[in-house]
Design a protein around this motif. Sequence first.
Motif, PDB file in Angstrom:
ATOM      1  N   ASP A   1       0.792  -1.173   0.031  1.00 42.08           N
ATOM      2  CA  ASP A   1      -0.162  -0.100   0.015  1.00 42.08           C
ATOM      3  C   ASP A   1       0.923   1.253   0.118  1.00 42.08           C
ATOM      4  O   ASP A   1       0.305   2.355  -0.481  1.00 42.08           O
ATOM      5  CB  ASP A   1      -1.160   0.161   1.184  1.00 42.08           C
ATOM      6  N   CYS A   2       2.056   1.234   0.678  1.00 37.00           N
ATOM      7  CA  CYS A   2       2.917   2.340   0.565  1.00 37.00           C
ATOM      8  C   CYS A   2       3.594   2.419  -0.671  1.00 37.00           C
ATOM      9  O   CYS A   2       4.380   3.681  -0.666  1.00 37.00           O
ATOM     10  CB  CYS A   2       3.725   2.590   1.843  1.00 37.00           C
ATOM     11  N   CYS A   3       3.749   1.810  -1.517  1.00 45.66           N
ATOM     12  CA  CYS A   3       4.712   1.715  -2.867  1.00 45.66           C
ATOM     13  C   CYS A   3       3.925   3.038  -3.567  1.00 45.66           C
ATOM     14  O   CYS A   3       2.846   3.073  -3.774  1.00 45.66           O
ATOM     15  CB  CYS A   3       4.367   0.504  -3.583  1.00 45.66           C
ATOM     16  N   GLY A   4       5.205   3.779  -4.056  1.00 51.09           N
ATOM     17  CA  GLY A   4       4.685   5.088  -4.961  1.00 51.09           C
ATOM     18  C   GLY A   4       4.299   6.125  -3.879  1.00 51.09           C
ATOM     19  O   GLY A   4       3.999   7.272  -4.350  1.00 51.09           O
ATOM     20  N   GLN A   5       4.035   5.854  -2.294  1.00 55.39           N
ATOM     21  CA  GLN A   5       3.666   6.869  -1.568  1.00 55.39           C
ATOM     22  C   GLN A   5       4.945   7.313  -0.801  1.00 55.39           C
ATOM     23  O   GLN A   5       4.770   8.462  -0.079  1.00 55.39           O
ATOM     24  CB  GLN A   5       2.659   6.489  -0.616  1.00 55.39           C
ATOM     25  N   VAL A   6       5.588   6.695  -0.621  1.00 55.50           N
ATOM     26  CA  VAL A   6       7.134   6.845  -0.008  1.00 55.50           C
ATOM     27  C   VAL A   6       8.397   7.055  -0.813  1.00 55.50           C
ATOM     28  O   VAL A   6       8.177   6.109  -1.795  1.00 55.50           O
ATOM     29  CB  VAL A   6       7.358   6.106   1.288  1.00 55.50           C
TER      30      VAL A   6
ATOM     31  N   GLN B   1      11.056   3.118   1.575  1.00 58.03           N
ATOM     32  CA  GLN B   1      10.500   1.739   1.008  1.00 58.03           C
ATOM     33  C   GLN B   1      11.430   0.524   1.334  1.00 58.03           C
ATOM     34  O   GLN B   1      11.243  -0.413   2.006  1.00 58.03           O
ATOM     35  CB  GLN B   1      10.223   2.030  -0.403  1.00 58.03           C
TER      36      GLN B   1
END
Length: 105
Positions: A73-78, A83
């Motif tokens: 879920d945090c891929c592309g958001q951090v 990551q």
Amino acid sequence: AVSYTIEQMADDVLGVMDALGIESAYIHGISMGGAIAQRIAIDHPERVRAMILTSTFARPNVSFRRAIEALRDCCGQVDGKTQGRLCQWMIYAFPFQDAHEDYML
């Protein structure tokens, strides 16, 4: 979302082996590949000459599954460094993490 199960992946490996005429093989499973290799060994032990398991699991428990979902879920958001830091617990054995805290942070 449609799931692609470990059992289906194991069947696919066996299908490729059959298509190539490979009766048995030395199997090295890394991470999810280790779970696939274990499934093959359990269901078709005659197809496995030897098995090497690296950074793998027998079955994902609830906390493991939730951790993987959170990482997804945090891929592309951090950023990439964050990551990578979030994934370190899966990549390095706990004794390494304890002995190299400065590297892990």
